[in-house]
Design a protein around this motif. Structure first.
Motif, PDB file in Angstrom:
ATOM      1  N   GLU A 135       4.618   0.005 -11.980  1.00 35.28           N
ATOM      2  CA  GLU A 135       3.955  -0.641 -13.112  1.00 35.28           C
ATOM      3  C   GLU A 135       4.496  -0.076 -14.432  1.00 35.28           C
ATOM      4  O   GLU A 135       4.300   1.102 -14.740  1.00 35.28           O
ATOM      5  N   PRO A 136       5.201  -0.895 -15.239  1.00 37.65           N
ATOM      6  CA  PRO A 136       5.829  -0.389 -16.469  1.00 37.65           C
ATOM      7  C   PRO A 136       4.844   0.192 -17.476  1.00 37.65           C
ATOM      8  O   PRO A 136       5.198   1.074 -18.255  1.00 37.65           O
ATOM      9  N   SER A 137       3.598  -0.297 -17.456  1.00 32.30           N
ATOM     10  CA  SER A 137       2.639   0.150 -18.464  1.00 32.30           C
ATOM     11  C   SER A 137       1.897   1.423 -18.069  1.00 32.30           C
ATOM     12  O   SER A 137       1.044   1.898 -18.815  1.00 32.30           O
ATOM     13  N   ALA A 138       2.207   1.989 -16.904  1.00 27.94           N
ATOM     14  CA  ALA A 138       1.489   3.177 -16.433  1.00 27.94           C
ATOM     15  C   ALA A 138       1.675   4.337 -17.407  1.00 27.94           C
ATOM     16  O   ALA A 138       2.789   4.628 -17.835  1.00 27.94           O
ATOM     17  N   SER A 139       0.585   5.008 -17.738  1.00 29.07           N
ATOM     18  CA  SER A 139       0.663   6.161 -18.637  1.00 29.07           C
ATOM     19  C   SER A 139       1.068   7.401 -17.849  1.00 29.07           C
ATOM     20  O   SER A 139       1.108   7.397 -16.617  1.00 29.07           O
ATOM     21  N   ASP A 140       1.335   8.487 -18.572  1.00 29.46           N
ATOM     22  CA  ASP A 140       1.766   9.711 -17.893  1.00 29.46           C
ATOM     23  C   ASP A 140       0.606  10.420 -17.205  1.00 29.46           C
ATOM     24  O   ASP A 140       0.802  11.441 -16.545  1.00 29.46           O
ATOM     25  N   LYS A 141      -0.616   9.875 -17.311  1.00 29.31           N
ATOM     26  CA  LYS A 141      -1.761  10.434 -16.595  1.00 29.31           C
ATOM     27  C   LYS A 141      -2.034   9.697 -15.276  1.00 29.31           C
ATOM     28  O   LYS A 141      -2.944  10.064 -14.533  1.00 29.31           O
ATOM     29  N   THR A 142      -1.264   8.663 -15.004  1.00 26.78           N
ATOM     30  CA  THR A 142      -1.497   7.848 -13.811  1.00 26.78           C
ATOM     31  C   THR A 142      -1.341   8.677 -12.541  1.00 26.78           C
ATOM     32  O   THR A 142      -0.451   9.514 -12.428  1.00 26.78           O
ATOM     33  N   PHE A 143      -2.222   8.425 -11.587  1.00 29.52           N
ATOM     34  CA  PHE A 143      -2.136   9.070 -10.279  1.00 29.52           C
ATOM     35  C   PHE A 143      -2.373   8.028  -9.192  1.00 29.52           C
ATOM     36  O   PHE A 143      -2.759   6.887  -9.482  1.00 29.52           O
ATOM     37  N   ALA A 144      -2.113   8.405  -7.949  1.00 27.03           N
ATOM     38  CA  ALA A 144      -2.277   7.484  -6.827  1.00 27.03           C
ATOM     39  C   ALA A 144      -3.268   8.056  -5.822  1.00 27.03           C
ATOM     40  O   ALA A 144      -3.393   9.273  -5.666  1.00 27.03           O
ATOM     41  N   LEU A 145      -3.979   7.151  -5.150  1.00 26.02           N
ATOM     42  CA  LEU A 145      -4.934   7.520  -4.109  1.00 26.02           C
ATOM     43  C   LEU A 145      -4.737   6.601  -2.912  1.00 26.02           C
ATOM     44  O   LEU A 145      -4.293   5.459  -3.061  1.00 26.02           O
ATOM     45  N   ARG A 146      -5.099   7.092  -1.734  1.00 25.57           N
ATOM     46  CA  ARG A 146      -5.045   6.271  -0.537  1.00 25.57           C
ATOM     47  C   ARG A 146      -6.479   5.829  -0.200  1.00 25.57           C
ATOM     48  O   ARG A 146      -7.368   6.658  -0.049  1.00 25.57           O
ATOM     49  N   VAL A 147      -6.685   4.522  -0.092  1.00 19.52           N
ATOM     50  CA  VAL A 147      -8.022   3.975   0.142  1.00 19.52           C
ATOM     51  C   VAL A 147      -8.574   4.463   1.475  1.00 19.52           C
ATOM     52  O   VAL A 147      -7.888   4.463   2.499  1.00 19.52           O
ATOM     53  N   VAL A 148      -9.842   4.890   1.432  1.00 13.60           N
ATOM     54  CA  VAL A 148     -10.558   5.331   2.629  1.00 13.60           C
ATOM     55  C   VAL A 148     -11.746   4.399   2.848  1.00 13.60           C
ATOM     56  O   VAL A 148     -12.484   4.105   1.906  1.00 13.60           O
ATOM     57  N   GLY A 149     -11.939   3.930   4.073  1.00 14.14           N
ATOM     58  CA  GLY A 149     -13.064   3.046   4.364  1.00 14.14           C
ATOM     59  C   GLY A 149     -12.732   1.584   4.117  1.00 14.14           C
ATOM     60  O   GLY A 149     -11.619   1.227   3.724  1.00 14.14           O
ATOM     61  N   ASP A 150     -13.724   0.714   4.332  1.00 13.95           N
ATOM     62  CA  ASP A 150     -13.487  -0.734   4.243  1.00 13.95           C
ATOM     63  C   ASP A 150     -14.344  -1.434   3.194  1.00 13.95           C
ATOM     64  O   ASP A 150     -14.481  -2.652   3.215  1.00 13.95           O
ATOM     65  N   SER A 151     -14.916  -0.676   2.256  1.00 16.98           N
ATOM     66  CA  SER A 151     -15.794  -1.306   1.259  1.00 16.98           C
ATOM     67  C   SER A 151     -15.035  -2.227   0.316  1.00 16.98           C
ATOM     68  O   SER A 151     -15.633  -3.103  -0.316  1.00 16.98           O
ATOM     69  N   MET A 152     -13.696  -2.050   0.206  1.00 17.03           N
ATOM     70  CA  MET A 152     -12.903  -2.915  -0.671  1.00 17.03           C
ATOM     71  C   MET A 152     -12.000  -3.855   0.136  1.00 17.03           C
ATOM     72  O   MET A 152     -11.037  -4.403  -0.384  1.00 17.03           O
ATOM     73  N   THR A 153     -12.337  -4.035   1.414  1.00 17.26           N
ATOM     74  CA  THR A 153     -11.644  -5.019   2.243  1.00 17.26           C
ATOM     75  C   THR A 153     -12.358  -6.350   2.072  1.00 17.26           C
ATOM     76  O   THR A 153     -13.484  -6.533   2.556  1.00 17.26           O
ATOM     77  N   ALA A 154     -11.742  -7.265   1.352  1.00 14.22           N
ATOM     78  CA  ALA A 154     -12.383  -8.531   1.016  1.00 14.22           C
ATOM     79  C   ALA A 154     -12.125  -9.575   2.098  1.00 14.22           C
ATOM     80  O   ALA A 154     -11.081  -9.576   2.742  1.00 14.22           O
ATOM     81  N   PRO A 155     -13.082 -10.506   2.297  1.00 10.78           N
ATOM     82  CA  PRO A 155     -12.872 -11.579   3.280  1.00 10.78           C
ATOM     83  C   PRO A 155     -11.833 -12.602   2.823  1.00 10.78           C
ATOM     84  O   PRO A 155     -11.280 -13.336   3.629  1.00 10.78           O
ATOM     85  N   PHE A 156     -11.557 -12.638   1.528  1.00  5.87           N
ATOM     86  CA  PHE A 156     -10.540 -13.539   0.987  1.00  5.87           C
ATOM     87  C   PHE A 156     -10.080 -13.005  -0.368  1.00  5.87           C
ATOM     88  O   PHE A 156     -10.734 -12.171  -0.973  1.00  5.87           O
ATOM     89  N   GLY A 157      -8.932 -13.486  -0.844  1.00  2.00           N
ATOM     90  CA  GLY A 157      -8.411 -13.029  -2.128  1.00  2.00           C
ATOM     91  C   GLY A 157      -7.835 -11.629  -2.044  1.00  2.00           C
ATOM     92  O   GLY A 157      -7.466 -11.138  -0.980  1.00  2.00           O
ATOM     93  N   ARG A 158      -7.748 -10.958  -3.190  1.00  2.00           N
ATOM     94  CA  ARG A 158      -7.205  -9.606  -3.256  1.00  2.00           C
ATOM     95  C   ARG A 158      -8.045  -8.661  -2.410  1.00  2.00           C
ATOM     96  O   ARG A 158      -9.267  -8.637  -2.529  1.00  2.00           O
ATOM     97  N   THR A 159      -7.400  -7.904  -1.564  1.00  2.00           N
ATOM     98  CA  THR A 159      -8.104  -6.993  -0.680  1.00  2.00           C
ATOM     99  C   THR A 159      -7.390  -5.657  -0.632  1.00  2.00           C
ATOM    100  O   THR A 159      -6.183  -5.574  -0.876  1.00  2.00           O
TER     101      THR A 159
END
Length: 231
Positions: A135-159
């Protein structure tokens, strides 16, 4: 290569000085070198070079010098003599390629994310594992995480199924509809920022099987600016 402690410290000083000259940031420096060197080396191994606990084998010095546009002589003694690194034929860029601006960001655990959200300086150890954020707009404070669990697993659309890597930027302004990483009374969580008919903000899961989070003290750690879901 085995040297005394003083020699290892001197080498570390020279290596870090050359890295500074190449504008390689201190945070993530070990990961930067590890990913670009043409031989296999652990992150811990590179870190030991940088903090003066060891010196690389002689056969590795030429590769390090080439990567840093330096010389083996400068790495060993600090003298900038004529290059004795293998000659490299310049590669002409393909004029049809489109350059992509990207940066290396630390990929941290959810436990570390709690400290990251709580810290005013948000400084991480420079030897964190690093991952490329496109992502070109990412600031120098940006960090990454690995999703745990299924609360953001959507039945349709972005998941965002479990295991998805999300990129989080603390400098982005959170707004309703954005996916965010937030700190609640129960810890850190990844949800969508929403509001009800009374204008009250809450955290909404994309999975309808999970309950939304209504709390008076929700702290937004950062806005999710992208994700990567490996095959």
């Amino acid at each position: 290569m085995v040297y005394g402690e003083d020699k290892a410290k001197e080498f570390a000083d020279r290596l870090n000085s050359i890295c500074d000259r190449n504008e390689i940031p201190v945070r993530g420096r070990a990961g930067y070198l590890k990913e670009r060197l043409p031989f296999t080396i652990s992150l811990v191994g590179v870190r030991k070079w940088l903090i003066g606990e060891s010196i690389p084998d002689t056969k590795k010095l030429a590769d390090i010098a080439t990567l840093l546009e330096s010389t083996v002589e400068e790495l060993i003694s600090g003298n900038q003599g004529d290059s004795i690194t293998p000659s490299v034929t310049p590669i002409k860029p393909d004029i049809n390629t489109i350059p992509v601006k990207a940066r290396l960001v630390p990929i941290i655990s959810w436990v570390q994310a709690g400290d990251f959200c709580s810290s005013e300086t948000q400084v991480l150890p420079y030897d964190c594992d690093m991952i490329l954020c496109p992502e070109p707009s990412a600031s120098d404070k940006t960090f990454a995480l690995r999703v745990v669990g299924d609360s953001m697993t959507a039945p349709f659309g972005r998941t965002y199924p479990e295991g998805t890597i999300i990129f989080v930027d603390p400098d982005k302004e959170p707004s309703v509809g954005k996916r965010v990483v937030a700190r609640t009374a129960k810890g850190q969580t990844f949800k969508q920022l929403a509001h009800n008919e009374f204008g009250e903000l809450y955290l909404k899961p994309l999975n309808p099987a999970h309950h939304p989070i209504f709390e008076t003290d929700i702290h937004i750690c950062g806005v999710v600016i992208g994700s990567y879901n490996p095959e």
